[in-house]
Scaffold this motif. Structure first.
Motif, PDB file in Angstrom:
ATOM      1  N   VAL A  39      31.533   9.126  11.979  1.00  0.00           N
ATOM      2  CA  VAL A  39      30.457  10.292  11.858  1.00  0.00           C
ATOM      3  C   VAL A  39      31.062  11.873  12.273  1.00  0.00           C
ATOM      4  CG1 VAL A  39      28.908  11.105  14.102  1.00  0.00           C
ATOM      5  CG2 VAL A  39      29.063   8.714  13.646  1.00  0.00           C
ATOM      6  N   ALA A  40      32.082  11.994  13.093  1.00  0.00           N
ATOM      7  CA  ALA A  40      33.017  13.395  13.325  1.00  0.00           C
ATOM      8  C   ALA A  40      33.467  13.330  11.602  1.00  0.00           C
ATOM      9  CB  ALA A  40      33.439  12.355  14.509  1.00  0.00           C
ATOM     10  N   LEU A  41      33.428  13.710  10.751  1.00  0.00           N
ATOM     11  CA  LEU A  41      33.953  13.521   9.927  1.00  0.00           C
ATOM     12  C   LEU A  41      32.961  13.952   9.490  1.00  0.00           C
ATOM     13  CD1 LEU A  41      36.276  14.217   7.464  1.00  0.00           C
ATOM     14  CD2 LEU A  41      35.694  12.147   6.865  1.00  0.00           C
ATOM     15  N   ALA A  50      38.914  18.293  18.706  1.00  0.00           N
ATOM     16  CA  ALA A  50      38.701  17.172  19.217  1.00  0.00           C
ATOM     17  C   ALA A  50      38.400  16.464  18.588  1.00  0.00           C
ATOM     18  CB  ALA A  50      37.330  17.305  20.278  1.00  0.00           C
ATOM     19  N   PRO A  51      37.433  15.929  16.780  1.00  0.00           N
ATOM     20  CA  PRO A  51      37.962  14.903  17.080  1.00  0.00           C
ATOM     21  C   PRO A  51      39.141  14.037  16.309  1.00  0.00           C
ATOM     22  CG  PRO A  51      35.784  15.926  16.228  1.00  0.00           C
ATOM     23  CD  PRO A  51      37.155  17.649  16.567  1.00  0.00           C
ATOM     24  N   PHE A  52      39.857  15.392  15.868  1.00  0.00           N
ATOM     25  CA  PHE A  52      41.254  15.051  15.942  1.00  0.00           C
ATOM     26  C   PHE A  52      42.541  14.728  16.583  1.00  0.00           C
ATOM     27  CE2 PHE A  52      39.107  18.028  12.403  1.00  0.00           C
ATOM     28  CZ  PHE A  52      39.747  17.546  11.508  1.00  0.00           C
ATOM     29  N   GLU A  53      42.152  15.398  17.694  1.00  0.00           N
ATOM     30  CA  GLU A  53      43.055  15.062  18.673  1.00  0.00           C
ATOM     31  C   GLU A  53      42.642  13.547  19.607  1.00  0.00           C
ATOM     32  OE1 GLU A  53      45.787  16.656  18.448  1.00  0.00           O
ATOM     33  OE2 GLU A  53      45.415  17.740  17.736  1.00  0.00           O
ATOM     34  N   THR A  74      31.516  18.344   8.363  1.00  0.00           N
ATOM     35  CA  THR A  74      32.213  18.895   7.090  1.00  0.00           C
ATOM     36  C   THR A  74      30.647  19.645   7.738  1.00  0.00           C
ATOM     37  OG1 THR A  74      33.233  16.731   6.306  1.00  0.00           O
ATOM     38  CG2 THR A  74      32.132  19.053   5.080  1.00  0.00           C
ATOM     39  N   LEU A  75      29.620  19.359   7.914  1.00  0.00           N
ATOM     40  CA  LEU A  75      28.244  20.076   7.621  1.00  0.00           C
ATOM     41  C   LEU A  75      28.702  21.161   8.699  1.00  0.00           C
ATOM     42  CD1 LEU A  75      25.410  17.045   8.094  1.00  0.00           C
ATOM     43  CD2 LEU A  75      26.184  18.313   6.005  1.00  0.00           C
ATOM     44  N   ILE A  76      29.005  21.000   9.961  1.00  0.00           N
ATOM     45  CA  ILE A  76      29.445  22.323  10.464  1.00  0.00           C
ATOM     46  C   ILE A  76      30.518  23.388  10.358  1.00  0.00           C
ATOM     47  CG2 ILE A  76      30.963  23.181  13.154  1.00  0.00           C
ATOM     48  CD1 ILE A  76      30.134  19.936  14.178  1.00  0.00           C
ATOM     49  N   VAL A  77      31.393  23.188   9.346  1.00  0.00           N
ATOM     50  CA  VAL A  77      32.544  23.736   8.595  1.00  0.00           C
ATOM     51  C   VAL A  77      31.174  24.775   7.209  1.00  0.00           C
ATOM     52  CG1 VAL A  77      34.761  24.624   6.498  1.00  0.00           C
ATOM     53  CG2 VAL A  77      34.859  22.897   9.101  1.00  0.00           C
ATOM     54  N   PRO A 112      28.782  21.457  18.507  1.00  0.00           N
ATOM     55  CA  PRO A 112      28.091  20.433  19.723  1.00  0.00           C
ATOM     56  C   PRO A 112      27.617  19.209  19.056  1.00  0.00           C
ATOM     57  CG  PRO A 112      27.623  22.279  20.236  1.00  0.00           C
ATOM     58  CD  PRO A 112      27.932  23.028  19.066  1.00  0.00           C
ATOM     59  N   TRP A 113      27.235  19.168  17.830  1.00  0.00           N
ATOM     60  CA  TRP A 113      26.809  17.980  17.459  1.00  0.00           C
ATOM     61  C   TRP A 113      27.723  16.633  17.648  1.00  0.00           C
ATOM     62  CZ3 TRP A 113      24.151  18.714  11.548  1.00  0.00           C
ATOM     63  CH2 TRP A 113      22.310  18.719  12.268  1.00  0.00           C
ATOM     64  N   LEU A 114      29.101  17.055  16.910  1.00  0.00           N
ATOM     65  CA  LEU A 114      30.627  16.281  17.747  1.00  0.00           C
ATOM     66  C   LEU A 114      30.526  15.643  18.594  1.00  0.00           C
ATOM     67  CD1 LEU A 114      32.647  18.962  15.756  1.00  0.00           C
ATOM     68  CD2 LEU A 114      32.465  16.451  14.603  1.00  0.00           C
ATOM     69  N   ILE A 115      29.924  16.332  19.434  1.00  0.00           N
ATOM     70  CA  ILE A 115      29.587  16.238  20.945  1.00  0.00           C
ATOM     71  C   ILE A 115      29.537  14.443  21.109  1.00  0.00           C
ATOM     72  CG2 ILE A 115      29.152  15.525  23.475  1.00  0.00           C
ATOM     73  CD1 ILE A 115      29.286  18.525  23.497  1.00  0.00           C
ATOM     74  N   PRO A 116      28.496  13.603  20.687  1.00  0.00           N
ATOM     75  CA  PRO A 116      28.069  12.091  20.809  1.00  0.00           C
ATOM     76  C   PRO A 116      29.557  11.201  20.104  1.00  0.00           C
ATOM     77  CG  PRO A 116      25.875  13.159  20.364  1.00  0.00           C
ATOM     78  CD  PRO A 116      27.244  14.520  20.198  1.00  0.00           C
ATOM     79  N   GLY A 117      29.219  12.195  18.488  1.00  0.00           N
ATOM     80  CA  GLY A 117      30.813  10.652  17.441  1.00  0.00           C
ATOM     81  C   GLY A 117      31.693  11.291  18.520  1.00  0.00           C
ATOM     82  N   VAL A 118      32.583  12.321  19.619  1.00  0.00           N
ATOM     83  CA  VAL A 118      34.087  12.033  19.409  1.00  0.00           C
ATOM     84  C   VAL A 118      33.623  11.276  21.177  1.00  0.00           C
ATOM     85  CG1 VAL A 118      35.711  14.116  20.704  1.00  0.00           C
ATOM     86  CG2 VAL A 118      34.293  14.741  18.897  1.00  0.00           C
TER      87      VAL A 118
END
Length: 327
Positions: free
Chosen positions: A187-189, A218-221, A193-196, A150-156
C-alpha cells in the motif's frame, strides 16, 4: 466572578471542537524518540533514564489527547465525522493507532502484559483502519490533487504492527506481522508512487501541508525496522531501504525546514518519520559498527531531539495563547 473568569479562560484557550486529530502525531514522535534513546543507551552508553522520561511524556500526552478527542467526539460528533471522511485529514486517524502501537513498545519495557494488550488493540484497530481507507480510495472519483503525503499514514501504520510486534510471544504473532508488513509495504509503495507523480506534475503542496512531506521517508525507515524485526537480520535489501530513506530525508529537509512555513499542529508530521529514521540509523550503526554510521546516528538523534523539543515548546505556546484551538 469565578464563573466569568473561567468562561473567559475557556474562550481564550479555544474549544475542544477544534482539537485536530493530527496532534496524535506528537505522541508518535515522542514515543519514537523514547525508543531511539533506549537504543542509544546500548550504542553510546547514555542513561536509560532519558528514555524513561521521554516515555512518560509520551504516555501523559496520549492520555491528555485521548480525553480531549473523546470529549470532542461526545460533544461535537459531526466535527469528528467531518474529519474522518475528509480525503486528506481523515488519514491522520492513523496517527492514533500508530501511537498505540508505539506505546506498546514503550510500556512493554516496564510491563509485558500491558505492552501486549496495547499491541493487540493497536494491531486490530490498525488493520481495520487500513481496510477502511483502502476501500474508500478504490471507490474511484478521487481528486488527483488529494494524493498528498498523509495518504501514506494508514499504510505506514500497518507496517508499524511488525515494528512493535517483533518480540510478541504469541504463536500467531509472526503471521500477523507478516500480513501487516505485506499490506503496509505494498500500500505504501503504491501510494508513494501516486504522491511523487502528483508532486512532479501538479502545483506544489499548500503551505500548511509542507511539513507532511517528511512522511515520505516513513515507508522506507519503518519498513527497514519492520523487515529486520521479522527476518531477525539486516541484509542488503534492508540496507537499501535505510539508505534510500536517508537520502530522501536529506532532499526533503531543505524543502520543509524553511522560515516561510508557518508553525501549526501540522508540523508534528515531521516528528515520527524523523524518529523512525533515528531508530533505523541506530540499529544499522550497531549492526555495521562503522564510525561513520555511528556518527550519522548520533547526529540524527541529536537533530530529532532538538526538533521535538522545539515543537513541544511551540505547541504549548500556541495552546496557551489560544491559537491552537481557536478554529
Amino acid at each position: 466572578m469565578q464563573t466569568l473568569a473561567a468562561g473567559q479562560k475557556q474562550r481564550s484557550m479555544g474549544s475542544v471542537q477544534f482539537l485536530p486529530v493530527n496532534l496524535f502525531g506528537a505522541v508518535m514522535g515522542i514515543s519514537g524518540l523514547s525508543l531511539a534513546w533506549r537504543q542509544a543507551s546500548k550504542l553510546f552508553g547514555t542513561s536509560p533514564v532519558i528514555a524513561d522520561i521521554i516515555g512518560i511524556v509520551a504516555v501523559l500526552m496520549f492520555i491528555a489527547l485521548s480525553i480531549g478527542y473523546i470529549s470532542k467526539w461526545v460533544l461535537y460528533p459531526q466535527k469528528v465525522v467531518g474529519e474522518f471522511t475528509h480525503p486528506i485529514s481523515g488519514n491522520f486517524f492513523g496517527t492514533i493507532t500508530i501511537a498505540i502501537l508505539l506505546l506498546s513498545s514503550v510500556l512493554g519495557t516496564y510491563s509485558q502484559l500491558l505492552g501486549q494488550a496495547f499491541w493487540i488493540f493497536g494491531t486490530a484497530t490498525t488493520l481495520v483502519l487500513s481496510f477502511v481507507f483502502v476501500s474508500r480510495l478504490l471507490k474511484g472519483n478521487q481528486e488527483p490533487g488529494n494524493a498528498v503525503p498523509p495518504w501514506l499514514i494508514p499504510g505506514v501504520a500497518t507496517i508499524d504492527v511488525s515494528v512493535a510486534g517483533g518480540t510478541m510471544p504469541f504463536p500467531w504473532a509472526h503471521e500477523i506481522n507478516l500480513l501487516s508488513l505485506a499490506i503496509g509495504g505494498i500500500v505504501a509503495l503504491v501510494f508513494f508512487t501516486l504522491i511523487v507523480s502528483r508532486l512532479i506534475h501538479q502545483a506544489p503542496l499548500p503551505v500548511g501541508l509542507t511539513p507532511s512531506m517528511i512522511i515520505m521517508i516513513a515507508p522506507f525507515e519503518v519498513g527497514f525496522l519492520g523487515y529486520t524485526n521479522i527476518m531477525q537480520r539486516i541484509d542488503q535489501f534492508a540496507s537499501i531501504l535505510f539508505y534510500f530513506g536517508l537520502f530522501l530525508f536529506i532532499v526533503l529537509f531543505f524543502k520543509v525546514f524553511k522560515k516561510s512555513v508557518p508553525f501549526g499542529a501540522s508540523w508534528w508530521a515531521v516528528s515520527f518519520p524523523m524518529a523512525a529514521l533515528s531508530n533505523a540509523a541506530l540499529k544499522y550503526a550497531m549492526f555495521v559498527q562503522s564510525w561513520l554510521l555511528i556518527a550519522i546516528a548520533a547526529v540524527i538523534l541529536a537533530l530529532v531531539s532538538f526538533v521535538l523539543i522545539v515543537l513541544f515548546i511551540r505547541t504549548l505556546n500556541i495552546l496557551f495563547n489560544g491559537k491552537l484551538l481557536n478554529g
